[in-house]
Design a protein around this motif. Structure first.
Motif, PDB file in Angstrom:
ATOM      1  N   ALA A  88      -8.692 -37.823   0.995  1.00  0.00           N
ATOM      2  CA  ALA A  88      -7.299 -38.276   0.936  1.00  0.00           C
ATOM      3  C   ALA A  88      -7.221 -39.727   0.489  1.00  0.00           C
ATOM      4  CB  ALA A  88      -6.630 -38.094   2.301  1.00  0.00           C
ATOM      5  N   LEU A  89      -8.091 -40.572   1.012  1.00  0.00           N
ATOM      6  CA  LEU A  89      -8.059 -41.988   0.632  1.00  0.00           C
ATOM      7  C   LEU A  89      -8.403 -42.174  -0.849  1.00  0.00           C
ATOM      8  CD1 LEU A  89      -7.509 -44.839   1.530  1.00  0.00           C
ATOM      9  CD2 LEU A  89      -9.911 -45.054   2.118  1.00  0.00           C
ATOM     10  N   ILE A  90      -9.384 -41.460  -1.345  1.00  0.00           N
ATOM     11  CA  ILE A  90      -9.729 -41.545  -2.765  1.00  0.00           C
ATOM     12  C   ILE A  90      -8.551 -41.067  -3.617  1.00  0.00           C
ATOM     13  CG2 ILE A  90     -11.250 -40.646  -4.577  1.00  0.00           C
ATOM     14  CD1 ILE A  90     -12.590 -42.710  -2.686  1.00  0.00           C
ATOM     15  N   THR A  91      -7.899 -40.001  -3.193  1.00  0.00           N
ATOM     16  CA  THR A  91      -6.735 -39.486  -3.917  1.00  0.00           C
ATOM     17  C   THR A  91      -5.596 -40.484  -3.891  1.00  0.00           C
ATOM     18  OG1 THR A  91      -7.403 -37.229  -3.356  1.00  0.00           O
ATOM     19  CG2 THR A  91      -5.135 -37.536  -4.114  1.00  0.00           C
ATOM     20  N   ILE A  92      -5.376 -41.132  -2.763  1.00  0.00           N
ATOM     21  CA  ILE A  92      -4.333 -42.161  -2.655  1.00  0.00           C
ATOM     22  C   ILE A  92      -4.599 -43.274  -3.657  1.00  0.00           C
ATOM     23  CG2 ILE A  92      -3.450 -44.007  -1.161  1.00  0.00           C
ATOM     24  CD1 ILE A  92      -3.885 -41.966   1.197  1.00  0.00           C
ATOM     25  N   LEU A  93      -5.826 -43.764  -3.701  1.00  0.00           N
ATOM     26  CA  LEU A  93      -6.166 -44.847  -4.629  1.00  0.00           C
ATOM     27  C   LEU A  93      -6.004 -44.419  -6.084  1.00  0.00           C
ATOM     28  CD1 LEU A  93      -9.281 -46.322  -2.805  1.00  0.00           C
ATOM     29  CD2 LEU A  93      -7.008 -47.347  -2.982  1.00  0.00           C
ATOM     30  N   THR A  98       0.436 -43.970 -10.483  1.00  0.00           N
ATOM     31  CA  THR A  98       1.082 -42.934 -11.295  1.00  0.00           C
ATOM     32  C   THR A  98       1.965 -41.985 -10.492  1.00  0.00           C
ATOM     33  OG1 THR A  98      -0.866 -41.523 -11.081  1.00  0.00           O
ATOM     34  CG2 THR A  98      -0.760 -42.970 -13.016  1.00  0.00           C
ATOM     35  N   ALA A  99       1.653 -41.777  -9.222  1.00  0.00           N
ATOM     36  CA  ALA A  99       2.424 -40.871  -8.371  1.00  0.00           C
ATOM     37  C   ALA A  99       2.588 -41.496  -6.984  1.00  0.00           C
ATOM     38  CB  ALA A  99       1.736 -39.518  -8.286  1.00  0.00           C
ATOM     39  N   PRO A 100       3.391 -42.572  -6.882  1.00  0.00           N
ATOM     40  CA  PRO A 100       3.491 -43.289  -5.608  1.00  0.00           C
ATOM     41  C   PRO A 100       4.061 -42.457  -4.456  1.00  0.00           C
ATOM     42  CG  PRO A 100       5.081 -44.140  -7.194  1.00  0.00           C
ATOM     43  CD  PRO A 100       4.204 -43.185  -7.928  1.00  0.00           C
ATOM     44  N   SER A 102       3.628 -39.223  -3.939  1.00  0.00           N
ATOM     45  CA  SER A 102       2.523 -38.390  -3.484  1.00  0.00           C
ATOM     46  C   SER A 102       1.542 -39.211  -2.647  1.00  0.00           C
ATOM     47  CB  SER A 102       1.807 -37.777  -4.691  1.00  0.00           C
ATOM     48  OG  SER A 102       0.641 -37.110  -4.302  1.00  0.00           O
ATOM     49  N   ALA A 103       1.226 -40.419  -3.124  1.00  0.00           N
ATOM     50  CA  ALA A 103       0.311 -41.299  -2.387  1.00  0.00           C
ATOM     51  C   ALA A 103       0.891 -41.666  -1.024  1.00  0.00           C
ATOM     52  CB  ALA A 103       0.023 -42.556  -3.200  1.00  0.00           C
ATOM     53  N   ARG A 104       2.193 -41.892  -0.981  1.00  0.00           N
ATOM     54  CA  ARG A 104       2.846 -42.240   0.286  1.00  0.00           C
ATOM     55  C   ARG A 104       2.748 -41.097   1.293  1.00  0.00           C
ATOM     56  NH1 ARG A 104       6.788 -42.762   3.713  1.00  0.00           N
ATOM     57  NH2 ARG A 104       7.757 -44.741   4.163  1.00  0.00           N
ATOM     58  N   PHE A 105       3.000 -39.870   0.852  1.00  0.00           N
ATOM     59  CA  PHE A 105       2.898 -38.720   1.745  1.00  0.00           C
ATOM     60  C   PHE A 105       1.470 -38.520   2.242  1.00  0.00           C
ATOM     61  CE2 PHE A 105       6.812 -37.122  -0.565  1.00  0.00           C
ATOM     62  CZ  PHE A 105       7.662 -37.392   0.495  1.00  0.00           C
ATOM     63  N   LEU A 106       0.501 -38.694   1.350  1.00  0.00           N
ATOM     64  CA  LEU A 106      -0.900 -38.580   1.766  1.00  0.00           C
ATOM     65  C   LEU A 106      -1.264 -39.653   2.792  1.00  0.00           C
ATOM     66  CD1 LEU A 106      -2.689 -37.759  -1.601  1.00  0.00           C
ATOM     67  CD2 LEU A 106      -2.631 -36.320   0.436  1.00  0.00           C
ATOM     68  N   MET A 107      -0.777 -40.877   2.577  1.00  0.00           N
ATOM     69  CA  MET A 107      -1.063 -41.961   3.527  1.00  0.00           C
ATOM     70  C   MET A 107      -0.410 -41.676   4.879  1.00  0.00           C
ATOM     71  SD  MET A 107      -2.739 -44.823   3.902  1.00  0.00           S
ATOM     72  CE  MET A 107      -2.965 -45.703   2.367  1.00  0.00           C
ATOM     73  N   LEU A 120      -0.160 -48.924   2.554  1.00  0.00           N
ATOM     74  CA  LEU A 120      -0.021 -48.428   1.185  1.00  0.00           C
ATOM     75  C   LEU A 120      -0.095 -49.578   0.183  1.00  0.00           C
ATOM     76  CD1 LEU A 120       0.346 -45.666  -0.126  1.00  0.00           C
ATOM     77  CD2 LEU A 120       2.799 -46.122  -0.187  1.00  0.00           C
ATOM     78  N   MET A 121       0.457 -50.723   0.533  1.00  0.00           N
ATOM     79  CA  MET A 121       0.379 -51.883  -0.357  1.00  0.00           C
ATOM     80  C   MET A 121      -1.049 -52.418  -0.443  1.00  0.00           C
ATOM     81  SD  MET A 121       3.242 -52.166  -1.767  1.00  0.00           S
ATOM     82  CE  MET A 121       3.356 -50.396  -1.649  1.00  0.00           C
ATOM     83  N   SER A 122      -1.792 -52.348   0.644  1.00  0.00           N
ATOM     84  CA  SER A 122      -3.211 -52.723   0.596  1.00  0.00           C
ATOM     85  C   SER A 122      -3.976 -51.802  -0.337  1.00  0.00           C
ATOM     86  CB  SER A 122      -3.836 -52.662   1.996  1.00  0.00           C
ATOM     87  OG  SER A 122      -3.320 -53.662   2.823  1.00  0.00           O
ATOM     88  N   ALA A 123      -3.667 -50.508  -0.268  1.00  0.00           N
ATOM     89  CA  ALA A 123      -4.319 -49.545  -1.163  1.00  0.00           C
ATOM     90  C   ALA A 123      -3.940 -49.814  -2.617  1.00  0.00           C
ATOM     91  CB  ALA A 123      -3.936 -48.119  -0.762  1.00  0.00           C
ATOM     92  N   ALA A 124      -2.677 -50.142  -2.849  1.00  0.00           N
ATOM     93  CA  ALA A 124      -2.228 -50.444  -4.216  1.00  0.00           C
ATOM     94  C   ALA A 124      -2.912 -51.686  -4.755  1.00  0.00           C
ATOM     95  CB  ALA A 124      -0.710 -50.618  -4.247  1.00  0.00           C
TER      96      ALA A 124
END
Length: 139
Positions: A88-93, A98-100, A102-107, A120-124
């Motif tokens: 999940a973390l790799i997918t978020i990164l 491109t798909a914020p 989706s990344a937010r829901f995964l986080m 999420l901002m740290s990941a971004a």
């Protein structure tokens, strides 16, 4: 006895940048944010530009630890497969730019809370640091 495929259902990423993130995440998760092997791996891959990705990796790991409502399962560095949380973390990164949504829901699923903006901002920021050096994380 539970089969390994059940505990570690995801294959390692093929992207070398995602593998570096995974290695650093596992080392810092197991040995602390100041782990020398994680720092050395990032230094080796980034050379003189290592500081930004290293500091942001540490910030993300700290944010994950403080924001999670439960335990985030990580595997030892020697494992040739990933836990669902690691995947999940790799997918978020990989998706943060491109798909914020989706990344937010995964986080939110990863942390077990709706308030994920800071993490999420740290990941971004980490994903941007890798991309700015020509090393985008691809999931």
């Amino acid at each position: 006895m539970t089969p390994t495929i059940t505990l570690l259902p995801h294959a390692l990423p093929t992207c070398p940048n995602a593998r570096l993130v995974l290695f650093a995440m596992r080392r810092m998760g197991a040995h602390g944010l100041a782990d020398a092997r994680a720092a050395h791996a990032i230094f080796t891959d980034f050379g003189q530009s290592f500081r930004r990705p290293l500091v942001l990796m540490r910030a993300l790991m700290s944010d994950l630890a403080h924001s999670a409502e439960g335990t985030i399962a990580i595997a030892p560095c020697c494992c040739a497969r990933m836990t669902p949380a690691e995947a999940a973390l790799i997918t978020i990164l990989a998706r943060i730019e491109t798909a914020p949504d989706s990344a937010r829901f995964l986080m939110a699923d990863l942390l077990g809370t709706r308030r994920v903006e800071g993490t999420l901002m740290s990941a971004a920021a980490l994903a941007a640091a890798f991309a700015d050096e020509g090393r985008p994380v691809v999931g």
